[in-house]
Design a protein around this motif. Structure first.
Motif, PDB file in Angstrom:
ATOM      1  N   SER A 136       0.802  -1.221   0.000  1.00 32.32           N
ATOM      2  CA  SER A 136       0.000   0.000   0.000  1.00 32.32           C
ATOM      3  C   SER A 136       0.836   1.272   0.000  1.00 32.32           C
ATOM      4  CB  SER A 136      -0.917   0.005   1.232  1.00 32.32           C
ATOM      5  OG  SER A 136      -0.150  -0.088   2.422  1.00 32.32           O
ATOM      6  N   ARG A 137       2.146   1.178  -0.054  1.00 34.23           N
ATOM      7  CA  ARG A 137       3.022   2.359  -0.044  1.00 34.23           C
ATOM      8  C   ARG A 137       4.119   2.178  -1.078  1.00 34.23           C
ATOM      9  NH1 ARG A 137       7.516   0.456   2.314  1.00 34.23           N
ATOM     10  NH2 ARG A 137       7.334  -1.279   3.780  1.00 34.23           N
ATOM     11  N   PRO A 138       4.768   3.260  -1.491  1.00 39.95           N
ATOM     12  CA  PRO A 138       5.882   3.118  -2.441  1.00 39.95           C
ATOM     13  C   PRO A 138       7.023   2.303  -1.840  1.00 39.95           C
ATOM     14  CG  PRO A 138       5.130   5.389  -2.321  1.00 39.95           C
ATOM     15  CD  PRO A 138       4.455   4.670  -1.207  1.00 39.95           C
ATOM     16  N   VAL A 139       7.710   1.580  -2.696  1.00 36.86           N
ATOM     17  CA  VAL A 139       8.809   0.711  -2.269  1.00 36.86           C
ATOM     18  C   VAL A 139      10.063   1.120  -3.026  1.00 36.86           C
ATOM     19  CG1 VAL A 139       9.668  -1.662  -2.172  1.00 36.86           C
ATOM     20  CG2 VAL A 139       7.249  -1.194  -1.740  1.00 36.86           C
ATOM     21  N   ALA A 140      11.168   1.225  -2.326  1.00 34.83           N
ATOM     22  CA  ALA A 140      12.465   1.539  -2.935  1.00 34.83           C
ATOM     23  C   ALA A 140      13.227   0.240  -3.167  1.00 34.83           C
ATOM     24  CB  ALA A 140      13.269   2.476  -2.034  1.00 34.83           C
ATOM     25  N   LEU A 141      13.592  -0.006  -4.420  1.00 35.63           N
ATOM     26  CA  LEU A 141      14.340  -1.203  -4.781  1.00 35.63           C
ATOM     27  C   LEU A 141      15.770  -0.785  -5.142  1.00 35.63           C
ATOM     28  CD1 LEU A 141      11.701  -3.049  -6.998  1.00 35.63           C
ATOM     29  CD2 LEU A 141      12.062  -3.192  -4.533  1.00 35.63           C
ATOM     30  N   PRO A 142      16.747  -0.976  -4.243  1.00 34.92           N
ATOM     31  CA  PRO A 142      18.136  -0.587  -4.549  1.00 34.92           C
ATOM     32  C   PRO A 142      18.684  -1.360  -5.741  1.00 34.92           C
ATOM     33  CG  PRO A 142      17.842  -0.949  -2.189  1.00 34.92           C
ATOM     34  CD  PRO A 142      16.599  -1.450  -2.856  1.00 34.92           C
ATOM     35  N   VAL A 143      19.364  -0.654  -6.619  1.00 26.60           N
ATOM     36  CA  VAL A 143      19.929  -1.270  -7.814  1.00 26.60           C
ATOM     37  C   VAL A 143      21.432  -1.011  -7.944  1.00 26.60           C
ATOM     38  CG1 VAL A 143      17.779  -1.295  -9.116  1.00 26.60           C
ATOM     39  CG2 VAL A 143      19.233   0.731  -9.201  1.00 26.60           C
ATOM     40  N   LEU A 144      21.926   0.111  -7.463  1.00 24.49           N
ATOM     41  CA  LEU A 144      23.345   0.440  -7.565  1.00 24.49           C
ATOM     42  C   LEU A 144      23.832   0.993  -6.229  1.00 24.49           C
ATOM     43  CD1 LEU A 144      23.585   2.226 -11.040  1.00 24.49           C
ATOM     44  CD2 LEU A 144      24.418  -0.055 -10.480  1.00 24.49           C
ATOM     45  N   ALA A 145      25.099   0.803  -5.963  1.00 26.38           N
ATOM     46  CA  ALA A 145      25.699   1.363  -4.750  1.00 26.38           C
ATOM     47  C   ALA A 145      27.184   1.546  -4.977  1.00 26.38           C
ATOM     48  CB  ALA A 145      25.445   0.450  -3.541  1.00 26.38           C
ATOM     49  N   ALA A 146      27.777   2.427  -4.198  1.00 29.41           N
ATOM     50  CA  ALA A 146      29.206   2.707  -4.300  1.00 29.41           C
ATOM     51  C   ALA A 146      29.773   2.846  -2.900  1.00 29.41           C
ATOM     52  CB  ALA A 146      29.460   3.980  -5.107  1.00 29.41           C
TER      53      ALA A 146
END
Length: 410
Positions: A136-146
């Protein structure tokens, strides 16, 4: 879905990749490299060196895996041609030991005490914001990191590098970036066409009027107009209007005021829009005259849309908080260009996001929605099992030529 990652690996390495992902899903307790082999049923078939070599010496690039993962998310979870909302944040993963690469003291907002410092690896994470049919809420899907290294590139510079990678990959889509006040700096000057940046403003930020027209006289034309002042100065002489905004999963009534100007000390001649927000339910107005101040380079969206977009930034903090330090344990990290720790984090990244995609494809009807954790894999609760973040390692600087980015000094 794992077949999508086949171009990222050689044939033997892809076989190990699929086996380790299966073992990571099937082995919820012993989140180690050997635990993955046990979960896949290969502990007595393969030698453990085959799995450890996958992270330390095999020929594959974490950034390439992250971009393929981003393309899979955009294709499956976003409408064709829809804009991409990207959230940027950094997180600290507690790691100790003489041979832990790039460990140091960094700011940790969740640390106890007034100093808010913690020791470990600091990672800059870029996530794509999506709306899943079963959440029911937006979801953040991590794809890149440094990985942030003391004495190296700053965290905003690392974030800009990762954003440039995504912008180059999706040159045909608009990209909206949301971040906290730490990323409102010169690293994000001159974003390309179709790219916008939205962040909070520090209380001491100074804004100016737009540059006046040229006078026709000799000499350099003015780059900025008269001084407007800080957000508190804007709030003191502003005309407020009451609106209803959707943020953090709820709809509330707030008062806002907006002004188009220049943030010359930070973003130079890039035209920005400053939006001040204050709550209406409180008895007294804050001493500074406003609640929060936002600044954005998006001049086409309404203030209500900007406030709602900035509210999705909370989802990346939720996603990062649900990746505990003891998520996985790699072999002893060495100071390689792509350390085993970062590569192991990439494997966890791909595994978690493919689970999201699998659930999204088999999602129930909207009547059966229920809030669930954004991290769909059980984790170990053994404090002796230190972890590695879902990350992709350090990135190299790439220019998004298709969007006409201005050259920046390294």
């Amino acid at each position: 879905m794992l077949a999508t990652f086949r171009p990222c690996f050689t044939a033997p390495t892809f076989e190990v990749f699929t086996a380790l992902v299966a073992g990571l899903v099937a082995q919820p307790v012993s989140r180690t490299v050997c635990g993955m082999l046990t979960g896949a049923g290969l502990a007595r078939v393969w030698h453990h060196c085959r799995a450890h070599r996958f992270f330390s010496a095999a020929r594959w690039c974490p950034q390439r895996v992250g971009l393929v993962l981003a393309e899979l998310i955009v294709t499956c979870l976003l409408a064709p041609g829809a804009s991409i909302t990207v959230a940027v944040d950094d997180t600290l993963f507690g790691r100790r030991g003489k041979k832990v690469h790039a460990a140091g003291w960094f700011h940790d907002g969740s640390a106890a005490g007034q100093t808010k410092l913690g020791y470990g690896n600091n990672w800059v994470v870029v996530a794509i914001i999506v709306t899943l049919p079963f959440v029911s809420r937006p979801v953040a899907l991590p794809v890149l990191a440094a990985l942030a290294v003391k004495g190296g590139s700053s965290k905003p510079d690392l974030a800009r590098d990762l954003i440039d990678l995504i912008a180059e990959r999706f040159a045909d889509r608009d990209i909206h970036i949301v971040a906290d006040a730490a990323y409102g700096c010169r690293a994000f000057i001159g974003l390309g066409d179709g790219m916008t940046m939205t962040t909070r403003v520090k209380a001491n930020a100074v804004f100016s009027q737009l540059a006046p027209p040229r006078t026709g006289k000799r000499g350099r034309p003015r780059l900025k107009g008269d001084r407007i002042g800080t957000p508190a100065d804007i709030a003191g002489s502003a005309t407020w209007r009451t609106v209803r905004v959707s943020r953090y999963g709820t709809t509330s009534t707030v008062q806002i005021t907006e002004q188009v100007c220049l943030w010359y000390g930070t973003w130079r001649t890039d035209t920005v829009q400053v939006i001040l927000v204050r709550e209406t339910g409180k008895k007294a107005v804050p001493a500074k005259g406003y609640g929060i101040a936002l600044v954005t380079t998006d001049l086409e969206a309404t203030a209500e849309e900007i406030i709602a977009r900035r509210g999705t930034d909370r989802s990346i903090r939720t996603s990062l908080s649900q990746h505990p330090d003891h998520l996985v344990r790699a072999a002893r990290p060495q100071p390689h260009r792509h350390s085993p720790a970062s590569r192991l984090g990439t494997l966890v990244q791909a595994q978690n996001r493919t689970l999201h995609l699998g659930h999204a494809r088999q999602a129930p009807t909207p009547d059966h929605r229920r809030p669930i954790s954004t991290h769909l894999t059980p984790t170990s609760h053994n404090p002796r099992n230190p972890g590695s973040p879902a990350s992709l390692g350090s990135s190299r600087r790439m220019k998004c030529k298709s969007r006409g980015l201005r050259p920046r000094r390294v």
